[in-house]
Design an enzyme around this catalytic site. Sequence first.
Site, PDB file in Angstrom:
ATOM      1  N   LYS A 137       0.833  -1.208   0.000  1.00  0.00           N
ATOM      2  CA  LYS A 137       0.000   0.000   0.000  1.00  0.00           C
ATOM      3  C   LYS A 137       0.867   1.257   0.000  1.00  0.00           C
ATOM      4  O   LYS A 137       0.637   2.195  -0.766  1.00  0.00           O
ATOM      5  CB  LYS A 137      -0.925   0.006   1.220  1.00  0.00           C
ATOM      6  CG  LYS A 137      -2.019   1.067   1.106  1.00  0.00           C
ATOM      7  CD  LYS A 137      -2.636   1.433   2.431  1.00  0.00           C
ATOM      8  CE  LYS A 137      -1.961   2.652   2.992  1.00  0.00           C
ATOM      9  NZ  LYS A 137      -2.552   3.171   4.216  1.00  0.00           N
ATOM     10  N   ASP A 149      -6.789   1.389   1.263  1.00  0.00           N
ATOM     11  CA  ASP A 149      -6.727   1.565   2.717  1.00  0.00           C
ATOM     12  C   ASP A 149      -8.048   1.059   3.317  1.00  0.00           C
ATOM     13  O   ASP A 149      -8.893   0.505   2.619  1.00  0.00           O
ATOM     14  CB  ASP A 149      -6.443   3.035   3.079  1.00  0.00           C
ATOM     15  CG  ASP A 149      -7.655   3.932   2.859  1.00  0.00           C
ATOM     16  OD1 ASP A 149      -8.612   3.508   2.169  1.00  0.00           O
ATOM     17  OD2 ASP A 149      -7.663   5.056   3.391  1.00  0.00           O
TER      18      ASP A 149
END
Length: 221
Positions: free
Chosen positions: A121, A139
């Site tokens: 991420k 997220d």
Amino acid sequence: MNKQEKVSFVINTLKELYPTIPVPLDHQDPYTLLIAVLLSAQCTDKRVNQITPILFARADNPYDMVKMSVEEIREIIKPVGLSPMKAKGIYGLSKMLIEDHHGIVPESIEILETFPAVGHKTASVVVSQAFGIPAFPVDTHIHRLMYRWNLTNGKNVKQTEKDAKRLFPKNIWNEIHLQIIWYGREYSPARGWDLEKDVITKTIGRKSVLENYAKTKKRTR
């Protein structure tokens, strides 16, 4: 609505709400963005934005960062949580940048993932926001909303990212992932959620999510 119509509805609604998209984390360049994103793990962007000016006043590049000890970095970043791991990561990746990349942040998710404390991420956010390379960092907000909107099965973030990339056109990935994050914070939070304000979920939401919401509301009346 079929799936494609739902996707178009999401894109158009988000475009209306967020014609210009603020970037959540304050930064000046790819290096300061990389550090800010690393610090944001399990911490609010607001808290990170309070701490990074203090850290970057001491070191806003890898060369100055490695002049500090891990302990000194930890002392500064303590308020963001997980500071022992994050301090080691910041020091370690700064050292790697100097030794292997002439102090320059690489424009590659795969290379960034080899750095300490940098996961998929974080690497995706950096290439997307610093270099404009299409990526779809997932997220908690994106994971929650994609499930609520019945656009993924919610199995894990990897699956959510795969589904998001399949459903949304590649040329808007960089902006839409930020739009979804802002929408999640403002209209479709995990706690204190008001469906009446959440036009997207209200219109295209997963049936079981809408039913659970109605049951919960009934119980709290």
